[in-house]
Design a protein around this motif. Structure first.
Motif, PDB file in Angstrom:
ATOM      1  N   PHE A 133      67.085  32.524  43.562  1.00  0.00           N
ATOM      2  CA  PHE A 133      67.293  32.265  44.752  1.00  0.00           C
ATOM      3  C   PHE A 133      65.822  32.793  45.399  1.00  0.00           C
ATOM      4  O   PHE A 133      64.901  31.308  46.250  1.00  0.00           O
ATOM      5  N   ARG A 159      75.906  28.634  46.972  1.00  0.00           N
ATOM      6  CA  ARG A 159      75.043  29.129  47.378  1.00  0.00           C
ATOM      7  C   ARG A 159      74.609  27.137  46.367  1.00  0.00           C
ATOM      8  O   ARG A 159      73.969  25.788  47.389  1.00  0.00           O
ATOM      9  N   PRO A 160      74.586  26.514  45.111  1.00  0.00           N
ATOM     10  CA  PRO A 160      74.361  25.216  44.666  1.00  0.00           C
ATOM     11  C   PRO A 160      74.907  24.331  45.175  1.00  0.00           C
ATOM     12  O   PRO A 160      74.836  22.973  46.016  1.00  0.00           O
ATOM     13  N   ALA A 164      73.411  21.626  47.455  1.00  0.00           N
ATOM     14  CA  ALA A 164      73.531  19.350  47.056  1.00  0.00           C
ATOM     15  C   ALA A 164      74.323  19.061  47.945  1.00  0.00           C
ATOM     16  O   ALA A 164      74.747  17.456  47.964  1.00  0.00           O
ATOM     17  N   THR A 258      77.455  20.353  39.573  1.00  0.00           N
ATOM     18  CA  THR A 258      76.243  21.079  40.096  1.00  0.00           C
ATOM     19  C   THR A 258      75.822  22.235  40.194  1.00  0.00           C
ATOM     20  O   THR A 258      74.526  22.874  39.979  1.00  0.00           O
ATOM     21  N   LEU A 259      76.670  22.942  39.179  1.00  0.00           N
ATOM     22  CA  LEU A 259      76.447  24.931  39.193  1.00  0.00           C
ATOM     23  C   LEU A 259      76.002  25.048  37.782  1.00  0.00           C
ATOM     24  O   LEU A 259      74.945  25.608  37.761  1.00  0.00           O
ATOM     25  N   ALA A 262      72.390  23.922  38.267  1.00  0.00           N
ATOM     26  CA  ALA A 262      71.084  25.148  39.197  1.00  0.00           C
ATOM     27  C   ALA A 262      71.594  26.619  38.324  1.00  0.00           C
ATOM     28  O   ALA A 262      69.932  27.497  39.015  1.00  0.00           O
ATOM     29  N   TYR A 263      72.651  26.669  36.657  1.00  0.00           N
ATOM     30  CA  TYR A 263      71.972  27.699  36.770  1.00  0.00           C
ATOM     31  C   TYR A 263      72.033  27.816  34.533  1.00  0.00           C
ATOM     32  O   TYR A 263      72.136  29.163  34.046  1.00  0.00           O
TER      33      TYR A 263
END
Length: 342
Positions: A133, A159-160, A164, A258-259, A262-263
């Motif tokens: 990040f 965090r993500p 979001a 979302t996860l 993000a990853y």
């Protein structure tokens, strides 16, 4: 080109883990190792599992010539670290594994660590070291502050989702289990085998754990308003590993998506199929994080899991990942080894 590095506090667990990881790194050379009580000894006598390596003898910090050192890993106790780093040449890059530079606000540091920060200029200069990040800032940094291992685990899960806006920010509970190596190598009565084995217990419950300062700082910055999570860590009779069980309010499918987004391009972050459960045994000794989402029987609620090795991804592996960026190297160098199993 080989970069020369020094490890200060090499006789502790995180120092030994750094040596283990760097031993197979093609572009880093260990030029100096420091210790306090163990100064004068060989690493092979302090850590026999490293006896196959040709390593410099442990010396005091005062004996190290930093003129030829490119980067220093500072694996010293809290408060000691800031005093030592203040004396290092400005030409040397530094990755600090202590808590001394994790909090940006001097008042927050005083609140959580009980005394004023002695190096406020360095505190203002430091970049928070959660690599996934803060990559851009870390690449340009001279001083990077490694995160707390518990704080890192909770942040990978959350965090993500906070960024979001897919969870209720006022209903976050982090239930975390951690291995005993996170407490360091110093002798402590409560960590004796007879005191710790065959049971586990909560500690620093309520509002006393110092990693809450990191959660407050990072989550509030992401949300643009104060976010305070409920957090309880537990000490397990295991050497390594952290498993965070995070209870949130939100739609499971949206949280899972979302996860994954993000990853999806992160080499060390693995999102498991929804409903699968991560385990500390599946990340042991590695720089990987395993995450998953499990829907709750009640609509609009779910559990997010995150597992990592506290000595590797939670500390020394994260430090090496950051050092790679700071030295202009491939971020994954020295870190792609598979987890140890069984």
């Amino acid at each position: 080109m080989s970069h020369k590095i020094a490890i200060l506090g090499a006789s502790g667990y995180t120092g030994a883990e750094l040596v283990r990881l760097i031993a197979t790194h093609p572009d880093l050379q260990i030029a100096a190792l420091s210790a306090d009580r163990k100064a004068g000894e060989e690493m092979a006598s302090v850590f026999p599992h490293l006896r196959h390596l040709d390593l410099p003898r442990l010396v005091t910090i005062d004996e190290i010539d930093f003129s030829g050192i490119d980067l220093v890993f500072c694996a010293l106790p809290h408060a000691t670290s800031q005093a030592v780093i203040a004396t290092l040449p400005r030409t040397v890059k530094i990755v600090d594994l202590s808590a001394d530079f994790r909090l940006r606000d001097p008042e927050a540091y005083k609140k959580w660590y009980g005394k004023a920060h002695e190096q406020p200029e360095l505190q203002a200069e430091a970049v928070y070291g959660l690599t996934e990040f803060y990559r851009g800032e870390i690449r340009k940094a001279r001083l990077v502050a490694g995160t707390g291992c518990n704080a890192a685990t909770g942040q990978f899960a959350l965090r993500p989702l906070i960024a979001a806006g897919v969870i209720d920010l006022d209903e976050i509970v982090i239930d975390l289990k951690a291995g005993v190596s996170g407490a360091g190598r110093s002798l402590k009565e409560n960590l004796l085998h007879a005191e710790l084995a065959e049971g586990w217990h909560a500690y620093a419950a309520g509002s006393t754990h110092r990693h809450l300062g990191e959660f407050d700082q990072e989550f509030s910055a992401l949300a643009g308003r104060p976010v305070e999570v409920q957090f309880t860590p537990h000490l397990l009779p295991a050497n390594r590993g952290i498993l965070a069980t995070v209870y949130v309010h939100g739609e499971p499918e949206e949280i899972d998506a979302t996860l994954r987004k993000a990853y999806e391009n992160e080499p060390f972050c693995v999102v498991l199929p929804m409903g699968d459960l991560p385990s500390t045994r599946h990340v042991r000794g590695s720089n990987f994080v395993h995450l998953s989402v499990v829907p709750d029987r009640r609509a609009g609620r779910c559990t997010v899991f995150a597992a990592l090795d506290n000595l590797t991804k939670g500390s020394s592996g994260q430090a090496l990942q950051n050092a790679n960026l700071m030295l202009g190297l491939d971020e994954t160098m020295g870190l792609m080894a598979a987890p140890l199993f069984p």
